[in-house]
Structure formats: structure tokens, C-alpha cells
Design a protein around this motif. Structure first.
Motif, mmCIF file in Angstrom:
data_model
loop_
_atom_site.group_PDB
_atom_site.id
_atom_site.type_symbol
_atom_site.label_atom_id
_atom_site.label_comp_id
_atom_site.label_asym_id
_atom_site.label_seq_id
_atom_site.Cartn_x
_atom_site.Cartn_y
_atom_site.Cartn_z
ATOM 1 N N UNK A 1 0.830 -1.209 0.000
ATOM 2 C CA UNK A 1 0.000 0.000 0.000
ATOM 3 C C UNK A 1 0.863 1.257 0.000
ATOM 4 N N UNK A 2 1.888 1.270 0.860
ATOM 5 C CA UNK A 2 2.758 2.443 0.957
ATOM 6 C C UNK A 2 3.582 2.628 -0.308
ATOM 7 N N UNK A 3 4.032 1.531 -0.912
ATOM 8 C CA UNK A 3 4.762 1.627 -2.177
ATOM 9 C C UNK A 3 3.865 2.194 -3.266
ATOM 10 N N UNK A 4 2.623 1.739 -3.316
ATOM 11 C CA UNK A 4 1.686 2.262 -4.315
ATOM 12 C C UNK A 4 1.440 3.748 -4.110
ATOM 13 N N UNK A 5 1.433 4.188 -2.848
ATOM 14 C CA UNK A 5 1.197 5.605 -2.548
ATOM 15 C C UNK A 5 2.288 6.497 -3.113
ATOM 16 N N UNK A 6 3.508 5.957 -3.240
ATOM 17 C CA UNK A 6 4.612 6.752 -3.802
ATOM 18 C C UNK A 6 4.900 6.359 -5.254
#
Length: 528
Positions: free
Chosen positions: A131-136
Motif C-alpha cells: 500500500x505504501x509503495x503504491x502511494x509513492x
């Protein structure tokens, strides 16, 4: 930015911050107010005290003068973990990831989700990391070791790590130094989302064009002291540069073009091919052709993972033997090792100075002369006087801020470390200079100086192959720009036809073609 109520305390307020190191007064009575929902830029030359101030705020440095308040409440972070608990996060210019751990473990290090039995819940951890990787904007396997990721990807992983906690103040130290324009746009989108939620962002960058787009307020530091604070919309580049360096300075990218190339081809590359190595984070190259004439500056442009670094590393012998035909001054050249490349007149300013170019716990003199020791050998021994004299000349020419050649290079600021790397290359007296992001983390004054050095070297007949993620830098310096996409050359643009739009179009050419082909909307040969 909406007006800030007069009765609302700043999200972060510092007063009278001072810090000394042995022989150096790094900060002298610095004041700073950062408001919630805004981006507050910090500007200053390397060594001005920006990173020292941010290390104090993030708890990395605890012995300092002055006071810190969060939303009007006095605080004093005693460690980075303590700062996280208070809601202060920091993305460092120098990456702090653990190379041998997976991406997910790095992002959630110290905050791993637990099962009801108290063990680490790997499935939830990988899902949260994704999720955090997708956010960036990163599409990475959370299980992959960080060592396999390129520097630009690691920079975005650092951002994902910072977003894993509920931050009230986020400090970003040169967050775009390794990013191409597409990744910068993605980062700015994340920053705008954060400020819309009320997060206060402290943003350190030497790229004034970025600050004009993203910053609300700017504070300038010089020699460890605050020079002034301005609303970004009301500050001109000339005013900010003057405040930074204490003297008038022309435009960051002067109007003069690169010097006319001297007759003769220094470097000719035909059908250069390198096999991709995902385990080492290496992209593949496919039939890359390029030439660099004496006195010419040729740029290598492309998005993250396009193969720009792989080209210069292959030429420098990092991968040993490669496929294709390469000649130096019309003489056959077969890359085998960096040592052999240096002897043939090649020098490389590598992308990552910490792991590829410097021995951080040794001296400036040791590092600067390391690649050129053959120059100083007399009867089988190093002539120390000649070595010191040559290093001192480079320190003066490049304006390296250091107490002297015997200073430990790891104690210098990032920008001054980069100047030592450049000195190391120039001491080998190269005929072909390979520059991979040479102004990454360099302040505006030093950047202009390095641009001038490149022009002078070219005027003297040096051939320069320049990798840069900054398109204004490529457009200002280069005679020609070779654009790569997915390891292939998609365009060669002369200086009079190159533009940011033309470069970006070529940099995305194969991706556009492949996407179109997958949907039935394009033939395989279109757009190349």
C-alpha cells in the motif's frame, strides 16, 4: 495556501538553535517557524547548516543549544525513535535503508504488525508495504532485497518508510536528488496530499525550479545562521541566490552554450549490449550506439531504469567484458575493469558516492589521490609532497570546504564529498569523463562552478558523457542528448532541437509503443 490564523501556533517552532563540532560552529542562533499544511523550504550552500538543523529536529543530534516546540508544546527529541513518537519524520539525503533486508522489512522496521501470538505477521506487513509503495508510485515486490533496487527506487522507499508513521512534521532532505522528472511529479503529488491533511513539510533542495512549484515559504541559511525568510511567491531566484552565497550570482544555468567540439572522435560505442541482472538491480542494454567527440558534452537522458547508469558503468569496466564495439581515439577498447579504464583515460563520477566512490573514514587526500597514485610514484614509492600539492590544488580549484587534506571525508557535507569525488577523477587526467548525476546534492553556487568546470574541460579537448535527471542541466550543457528507454536509444537530439518535451517524449517512446501494442492500438515499430 489559505491564510494562517494569528492565534494558531506553528506546527514546529525553533528558537536560538546552536550546534558546534570540533573546530566548526555549524549553527548559530537559528530561528524557524513551520506552519501546518505548508511546505517550508530550507536553502543554503553545502555546509550552511541545513542538514545539521534537521538532524537536531529528527533526534539524530541531541547535544545542542536552543528550544523546540511542537504546536506550542516544548519538546526535545532524544533519538530518531523519540522524534517519530512525537510525530517528526525525516527522509535523509544519505539513504538509511538496510540493503540486505527486504523492502517491506525496511519500510516497517521497528513497527512490524504482530500476530496474536506476538510474532511478526509477514502477510500483513507485505500488504501494508505494498500500500505504501503504491502511494509513492512504486511497483516493487515487497519481498525483494533493497540491494536490488536502484538509487531512485530506494529514495522512494525512504518516502514510503516515512509515511508508515503518523507524522505531523515531515523533513525531506534532497528528496528528488536521484529522481527523474516523472518521479518528481509523483513525489509532489504525495506532498500535496500530506499538506492537505495538515502535515507540515520542511523541504531541503538546491533545485530552485522545484521550490517555485512546491514551497510556500523559504528560509535561507548561510554559514550556520539564518539570513532571512520569504514567501516563496514573492522571492526571485536572484534574491535567493544572493542571500545564499552572500554575493550576486548570475542564473543557475548560464546562457552560454557548450564550446564547439574539437575535431576527432574520442569515444565511439556501437551495439553495446549488457544482460539485465535483476538480482543486482541492473537494467539491460540493447544495441546502444553513441559517439562523443573531443571537446563535446553529450548527455544521457531517460526515466528511472532506462539504462543510463548501465551505459557509463559498462564503459568503465564495472561489468567486465560486454558485447559490442568500443573505441577510444580510434583504438579498440575492451572494458575489463575500472583500473584498466583509468589507464586508458576514462574516469567515472559514480551515482552513489558513499558506496561507489569514497572511503568515508579516510582522509580527503587519501580519497582524492586514490585513483591517480600512479602519477605520484617515484622509484616504487608514493611521492607524498607531490601528492599533497596536487590534492591541495584540486581542493582550491573546486572550492571544497574542508579544514584541509587530512580531514576525514565522512565529516564533510554531502556536496563537499561530491567535490572530492570530482577531484579524484580529475587527478587521473582523463580524456573521457563519465559523469553520473555529478551535481546530485550540490548547492546552487557549487553547481554553477561544476558546470563551468565541465565547459573548461571540454574546451581543453576532454570528451564528457553526462548522465543527469535534471533536464535544464542537460539542455544547458550538452551539444547532443542521447535518450534511452528500457535500455534502447530512442532519440539523439542536437542542442538546437532538444527540449524538455522532446526528451520526455523519447524517454517514454517504447513504453508508449508497448502499451499500445498490448491494447491493439499500435504497431510494434511505431513511436521509436
Amino acid at each position: 495556501m489559505p491564510p494562517i490564523p494569528d492565534d494558531e501556533p506553528p506546527a514546529l517552532s525553533v528558537r536560538g538553535i546552536g550546534k558546534s563540532f570540533p573546530g566548526v560552529r555549524a549553527l548559530r542562533g537559528v530561528d524557524l517557524d513551520v506552519h501546518a499544511g505548508t511546505v517550508h523550504a530550507l536553502l543554503g550552500e553545502n555546509g550552511a547548516g541545513k542538514s545539521t538543523l534537521c538532524n537536531i529536529l529528527s533526534g539524530a543530534l541531541t547535544d545542542h543549544e536552543g528550544s523546540i516546540e511542537l504546536a506550542g508544546r516544548p519538546v526535545r527529541p532524544h533519538s530518531p525513535r523519540d522524534a517519530h513518537r512525537l510525530g517528526i519524520g525525516m527522509i535523509h539525503q544519505e539513504l538509511t535503508l538496510v540493503p540486505d533486508l527486504p523492502v517491506a522489512d525496511n519500510i516497517l522496521l521497528g513497527a512490524e504488525p504482530r500476530t496474536r501470538f506476538g510474532t511478526i505477521d509477514k502477510r500483513r506487513m507485505r500488504a501494508r508495504a505494498a500500500e505504501l509503495l503504491a502511494a509513492v508510485g512504486l511497483d516493487l515486490d515487497p519481498r525483494a532485497p533493497v540491494r536490488q533496487c536502484r538509487i531512485a527506487e530506494q529514495q522512494l522507499i525512504e518516502l514510503a518508510k516515512a509515511l508508515s508513521v503518523d507524522v505531523r512534521v515531515l523533513i525531506m532532505d534532497e528528496p528528488t536528488s536521484a529522481l527523474a522528472d516523472t518521479e518528481v511529479r509523483r513525489l509532489f503529488g504525495v506532498i500535496r496530499t500530506l499538506t492537505a491533511r495538515g502535515v507540515a513539510v520542511i523541504y531541503i533542495s538546491h533545485r530552485l525550479e522545484e521550490l517555485e512549484e512546491i514551497a510556500d515559504t523559504v528560509t535561507v541559511l548561510r554559514d550556520g545562521a539564518g539570513v532571512g525568510t520569504r514567501a516563496m511567491a514573492d522571492a526571485s531566484r536572484a534574491e535567493l541566490i544572493g542571500m545564499m552565497v552572500g554575493r550576486p550570482l548570475g542564473e543557475m544555468y548560464p546562457g552560454e552554450g557548450a564550446p564547439d567540439a574539437v575535431a576527432g572522435t574520442r569515444l565511439r560505442v556501437e551495439r553495446l549490449t549488457v544482460t539485465a541482472d535483476p538480482a543486482a538491480g541492473r537494467a539491460g542494454l540493447h544495441d546502444v550506439d553513441l559517439t562523443v567527440r573531443a571537446g563535446e558534452i553529450v548527455g544521457l537522458a531517460g526515466l528511472m531504469g532506462a539504462g543510463r547508469t548501465e551505459v557509463v558503468e559498462a564503459l568503465y569496466g564495472v561489468y567486465g567484458a560486454v558485447r559490442g564495439s568500443i573505441s577510444l581515439d580510434d583504438s579498440r577498447y575492451r572494458p575489463s575493469s575500472p583500473r584498466a579504464a583509468i589507464r586508458r583515460g576514462l574516469a567515472l563520477v559514480a551515482e552513489d558516492r558513499k558506496t561507489q566512490s569514497l572511503v568515508l573514514d579516510n582522509t580527503v587526500r587519501f580519497n582524492a589521490s586514490l585513483a591517480a597514485l600512479r602519477r605520484f610514484r617515484r622509484y616504487g614509492r608514493v611521492h607524498r609532497r607531490a601528492e599533497r600539492r596536487a590534492v591541495d590544488e584540486q581542493i582550491a580549484a573546486l572550492r571544497v570546504r574542508t579544514p584541509g587534506g587530512e580531514a576525514v571525508v565522512g565529516t564533510l557535507s554531502g556536496g563537499n564529498q561530491q567535490k572530492v569525488v570530482l577531484a579524484k577523477c580529475l587527478l587521473t587526467r582523463p580524456s573521457v569523463l563519465l559523469l553520473d548525476e555529478p551535481t546530485r546534492g550540490i548547492d546552487v553556487g557549487a553547481k554553477a562552478e561544476i558546470h563551468g568546470i565541465c565547459r573548461r574541460l571540454a574546451a581543453q579537448g576532454t570528451a564528457i558523457l553526462l548522465v543527469s535527471s535534471e533536464m535544464p542541466e542537460l539542455l544547458a550543457l550538452c551539444d547532443r542528448i542521447v535518450v534511452l528507454c528500457e535500455g534502447r536509444v530512442t532519440a539523439v537530439l542536437d542542442s538546437d532541437e532538444a527540449s524538455q518535451e522532446a526528451i520526455l517524449t523519447a524517454a517514454m517512446a517504447r513504453r508508449t509503443v508497448l502499451a499500445g501494442a498490448a491494447s491493439g492500438g499500435a504497431r510494434a515499430g511505431e513511436g521509436r
